[in-house]
Design a protein around this motif. Structure first.
Motif, PDB file in Angstrom:
ATOM      1  N   PRO A 142       0.874  -1.181   0.085  1.00 28.61           N
ATOM      2  CA  PRO A 142      -0.124  -0.062   0.102  1.00 28.61           C
ATOM      3  C   PRO A 142       0.979   1.241  -0.092  1.00 28.61           C
ATOM      4  O   PRO A 142       1.810   1.523   0.563  1.00 28.61           O
ATOM      5  N   LYS A 372      -4.045  -3.238  -0.403  1.00 23.88           N
ATOM      6  CA  LYS A 372      -4.996  -3.499   0.572  1.00 23.88           C
ATOM      7  C   LYS A 372      -4.158  -3.396   2.032  1.00 23.88           C
ATOM      8  O   LYS A 372      -2.958  -3.708   2.126  1.00 23.88           O
ATOM      9  N   ALA A 391      -9.277  -2.242   0.501  1.00 23.07           N
ATOM     10  CA  ALA A 391      -8.592  -1.172  -0.408  1.00 23.07           C
ATOM     11  C   ALA A 391      -9.755  -0.159  -0.606  1.00 23.07           C
ATOM     12  O   ALA A 391     -10.581  -0.384  -1.679  1.00 23.07           O
TER      13      ALA A 391
END
Length: 415
Positions: A142, A372, A391
């Motif tokens: 991420p 995510k 997400a």
């Protein structure tokens, strides 16, 4: 818990159980800050990478090729990082990681020009997830924008599905790392109607008193914190001093078990963090590392680090890199080239390293793998997931990514 077969989960190969020694090696370059700013995380990550390589080699390496993790110190100095990159490049390394935002940014133009691979999970340019612009950079995991967005999604879930009127404090170290989520948080505040206020504090992070006095007056429902290492410990003390409940605090991924120990396991009860890797040493690969290496006195560092989420972070980062190399060899054969490794990485689909981390799917367009994370809460003894892997606000995050990557592409074209 259901685990995927090892061959699909951690880039394992069952071609032979003999050590891989005859074939040419696959070398990975870990140019890390082992002496200055990032020493709260780099030893664990490097240790995990070396342990993982050693265990892989016991199983035959990557499709029969031994793995070498070459670790060197750059002291968080961009010029030393460049020197490390150039040296290892001459030694045949094609895949690099700097684990430092300033060093990653300094090395990135050279990597792009040379057509080598830069792994920059959880560091470096967030917009480098745009594979259309940053063709050779793979920040798998991420972005900080994605992490912050997922924190807001969690708060929305806890607020009955709507955020209008919810008061959110953003506490951050006044430094580029801490400042990075501000833009996306302001965008989401305008979109969802929550009351966002910003509370910076200066480096090195020991003096947070003024920020917490202001937070007390704001009386937020939630506190999202972009802090590092002992800064979380200081924050917990300030929260106690100001009468603010610890269960309102959501840390960025840089909070580990050492921080919990310094706060106190019982005192830290209720504190939360965002993460894209599972914590603890019960994972099958860590158990095998313990059995085959540490129980036999062959580990590559302090055994207690195997209880640290940063060790698991290292396993996740390097299992992704190895998986990309494995797919490259299976698809295009040996010898490897950066182009083949690039194609291998862009072939990764729903890969979670046997539930070690959030599943990632890397494409030519999305080098981040989907962004995510999940929120975990400390229950006094262990971390308990509070969400699935999520997400959220992907369009908003990618609007930021595309705007910044377009600026980079424009400036790069003008050089």
């Amino acid at each position: 818990m259901k685990y995927l077969p090892i061959v699909a989960g951690l880039a394992w190969t069952a071609l032979t159980v003999m050590p891989a020694t005859a074939a040419d090696p696959m070398r990975f370059g870990l140019c890390y800050d082992l002496s200055k700013a990032y020493t709260f995380v780099t030893p664990q990550v490097a240790q995990a990478a070396k342990d993982y390589a050693e265990l892989l080699n016991m199983k035959g390496g990557i499709e029969g090729h031994p793995v070498e993790m070459i670790v060197q110190d750059h002291g968080n100095e961009p010029q030393r990082g460049i020197e490390c990159y150039e040296k290892l490049k001459r030694d045949g390394v094609m895949v690099f990681d700097m684990l430092s935002t300033p060093v990653s940014r300094a090395v990135l133009p050279r990597v792009m020009k040379d057509g080598n691979i830069l792994i920059q999970s959880l560091a470096g340019r967030g917009d480098a997830v745009d594979g259309d612009v940053f063709k050779w950079v793979f920040p798998v995991g991420p972005t900080y924008w994605g992490q912050a967005s997922n924190d807001i999604e969690y708060i929305k879930q806890k607020s009955g599905g709507q955020l209008k009127g919810v008061k959110i404090a953003f506490l951050y170290v006044d430094y580029p790392f801490g400042q990075e989520p501000i833009g996306i948080l302001k965008t989401l505040a305008a979109k969802e109607g929550f009351d966002l206020q910003l509370f910076p504090y200066p480096l090195p992070g020991n003096d947070q008193a003024s920020a917490w006095s202001q937070i007390r007056r704001f009386a937020p429902d939630w506190i999202v914190s972009w802090s590092l290492s002992n800064m979380h410990v200081i924050a917990s003390r300030e929260m106690k001093r100001n009468g603010i409940a610890l269960d309102k605090y959501i840390a960025v991924n840089w909070m580990n078990e050492i921080d919990i120990g310094n706060i106190g396991a019982e005192a830290a009860k209720g504190i939360k963090r965002g993460t894209n890797v599972a914590g603890g040493s019960n994972h099958p690969i860590i158990q095998e590392i313990i059995k085959e290496l540490y129980d036999k006195g062959k580990g590559n560092g302090d055994r207690k680090n195997l209880e640290d989420v940063y060790y698991n972070t290292g396993l996740a980062i390097w299992s992704i890199a190895v998986e990309g190399a494995r797919l490259a060899i299976k698809k295009d054969g040996w010898p490897l080239t950066p182009e083949k490794i690039k194609n291998g990485l862009e072939s990764i689909k729903d890969y979670n390293a046997n539930d070690m981390m959030a599943p990632v799917t890397v494409t030519a367009q999305d080098h981040g793998g989907g962004g995510k994370t999940r929120i975990e809460m400390w229950d006094g003894a262990k971390w308990i997931p509070q969400t699935d892997w999520i997400a959220a606000y992907k369009d908003d995050v990618w609007n930021v990514v595309k705007a910044q990557s377009a600026d980079y592409a424009k400036s790069d074209a003008q050089k």
